[in-house]
Motif scaffolding. Structure first.
Motif, PDB file in Angstrom:
ATOM      1  N   THR A 248       0.835  -1.205   0.000  1.00  0.00           N
ATOM      2  CA  THR A 248       0.000   0.000   0.000  1.00  0.00           C
ATOM      3  C   THR A 248       0.869   1.253   0.000  1.00  0.00           C
ATOM      4  O   THR A 248       0.557   2.235  -0.685  1.00  0.00           O
ATOM      5  CB  THR A 248      -0.928   0.009   1.234  1.00  0.00           C
ATOM      6  OG1 THR A 248      -1.636  -1.230   1.301  1.00  0.00           O
ATOM      7  CG2 THR A 248      -1.940   1.142   1.146  1.00  0.00           C
ATOM      8  N   LEU A 277      -5.730   7.208  -2.216  1.00  0.00           N
ATOM      9  CA  LEU A 277      -5.985   5.876  -1.660  1.00  0.00           C
ATOM     10  C   LEU A 277      -6.934   5.958  -0.464  1.00  0.00           C
ATOM     11  O   LEU A 277      -7.834   5.124  -0.307  1.00  0.00           O
ATOM     12  CB  LEU A 277      -4.682   5.209  -1.235  1.00  0.00           C
ATOM     13  CG  LEU A 277      -3.813   4.604  -2.334  1.00  0.00           C
ATOM     14  CD1 LEU A 277      -2.564   3.980  -1.728  1.00  0.00           C
ATOM     15  CD2 LEU A 277      -4.576   3.560  -3.128  1.00  0.00           C
ATOM     16  N   GLU A 295      -7.759  -4.240  -1.551  1.00  0.00           N
ATOM     17  CA  GLU A 295      -6.534  -4.928  -1.948  1.00  0.00           C
ATOM     18  C   GLU A 295      -6.481  -5.112  -3.462  1.00  0.00           C
ATOM     19  O   GLU A 295      -5.417  -4.967  -4.083  1.00  0.00           O
ATOM     20  CB  GLU A 295      -6.448  -6.282  -1.241  1.00  0.00           C
ATOM     21  CG  GLU A 295      -6.281  -6.163   0.271  1.00  0.00           C
ATOM     22  CD  GLU A 295      -6.116  -7.522   0.932  1.00  0.00           C
ATOM     23  OE1 GLU A 295      -5.752  -8.484   0.215  1.00  0.00           O
ATOM     24  OE2 GLU A 295      -6.346  -7.624   2.140  1.00  0.00           O
ATOM     25  N   VAL A 298      -5.679  -1.673  -4.946  1.00  0.00           N
ATOM     26  CA  VAL A 298      -4.268  -1.306  -4.736  1.00  0.00           C
ATOM     27  C   VAL A 298      -3.375  -2.047  -5.736  1.00  0.00           C
ATOM     28  O   VAL A 298      -2.482  -1.459  -6.358  1.00  0.00           O
ATOM     29  CB  VAL A 298      -3.827  -1.617  -3.289  1.00  0.00           C
ATOM     30  CG1 VAL A 298      -2.317  -1.541  -3.161  1.00  0.00           C
ATOM     31  CG2 VAL A 298      -4.478  -0.640  -2.326  1.00  0.00           C
TER      32      VAL A 298
END
Length: 327
Positions: A248, A277, A295, A298
């Motif tokens: 991340t 984000l 997830e 990302v």
């Protein structure tokens, strides 16, 4: 004005604004001051780590041990808190020890990478594995709750200045201090020169070993600060709380316009990457979409951003080759 439009940060900032507007239409709660501050507070740890990762990526390196370092330092904080539970000096001690411990871990990475010439990803994978194993061994994987932390630390974690959480202020100060280092100090110019062209940088007298040791040590130092912020935010210590978090961090930096191959990156870009984000994560929650999608998003962002940089670099190389041939 044309130069402004061509900057990566302008495009990222535009995406942040458009996404914020869309989410505010979907759910009016999003655009409230309280929610925006919550987004910044929740992503302060990510932001602090992204600042350090930006310097490393500019030099063409990578550090996948940042999550393990941060987790290890949170455990150090937890152990100190237990030992100094009734001490009024606990906050000061934590603010001194945590960044120093983190810096020591980063220094080890820097020495290994600069002296042995082991690729950064291999070195940091090794230190990540060692630190993760030691952290789990020491804690037995057990969570430490707020009852084990000193009252002074709990008070600190709830502190606000002009209505803004102290954790957000630490994040913003980290960005500003690092921006100052990069813009006005010789080490900042050396970092940019290193990333742009290591051979040329060495020829003009820049000590590449010194630059690498500095960026990895500084990354560890910021991981120590991030550990303080994380412990204050969660009011506890979770040795498993950072599993996979390094991806991340890298995503935020790459999304902020840094070239994964080195040579470019900025504090503003990384700040916007973190914000983007954070907004996406907050939007998923407000839209009641399963957070496991984060997830997937990302991972997709990393692939798209890196692919874009590679395509752009190849086009620039072809264009440069064409000019040289014509000349």
């Amino acid at each position: 004005m044309t130069k402004l439009f061509q900057k990566k940060e302008f495009g990222i900032g535009l995406i942040v604004i458009l996404l914020a507007l869309i989410l505010s239409i979907v759910n009016p709660v999003f655009f409230t001051a309280e929610n925006i501050l919550d987004v910044l507070k929740a992503n302060s740890v990510l932001g602090i780590l992204a600042v350090g990762m930006t310097l490393i990526i500019i030099t063409g390196g990578i550090d996948v041990s940042v999550a393990a370092v941060t987790a290890a330092v949170t455990v150090v904080i937890g152990k100190m808190a237990v030992a100094m539970h009734a001490s009024s000096w606990s906050i000061l001690a934590i603010f001194i020890v945590a960044p120093l411990v983190g810096a020591c871990f980063g220094f080890v990475n820097g020495i290994l990478i600069s002296k042995t010439k082991i690729p950064p990803i291999v070195t940091s994978l090794g230190t990540m594995s060692i630190l993760s194993g030691v952290t789990l061994y020491v804690t037995n994987g057990e969570y430490m709750n707020s009852s084990m932390l000193p009252a002074s630390f709990i008070h600190f974690s709830n502190l606000k200045i002009a209505g803004v959480s102290i954790l957000i202020i630490i994040f913003v100060l980290t960005v500003l201090i690092t921006w100052f280092i990069m813009k006005y100090l010789s080490i900042g110019r050396s970092i940019l020169s290193f990333g742009g062209n290591p051979v040329s940088a060495m020829r003009v007298g820049i000590n590449l070993t010194k630059v690498q040791i500095f960026v990895y040590t500084y990354m560890g130092f910021l991981a120590g600060i991030a550990a303080i912020v994380q412990t204050a935010y969660t009011k506890g210590v979770d040795p498993n709380g950072f599993v996979g978090f390094e991806l991340t961090v890298i995503a935020a930096v790459v999304l902020g316009g840094a070239n994964i191959l080195g040579g470019s990156g900025s504090m503003l870009g990384s700040f916007l990457g973190v914000l983007l984000l954070g907004i996406m994560q907050n939007g998923l929650i407000l839209a009641k979409i399963n957070t496991f999608w984060q997830e997937i998003i990302v991972g997709a962002i990393i692939l798209l951003a890196v692919s874009y940089d590679m395509i752009k670099r190849k086009r620039e190389e072809r264009s440069l080759a064409k000019v040289e041939v014509e000349g």
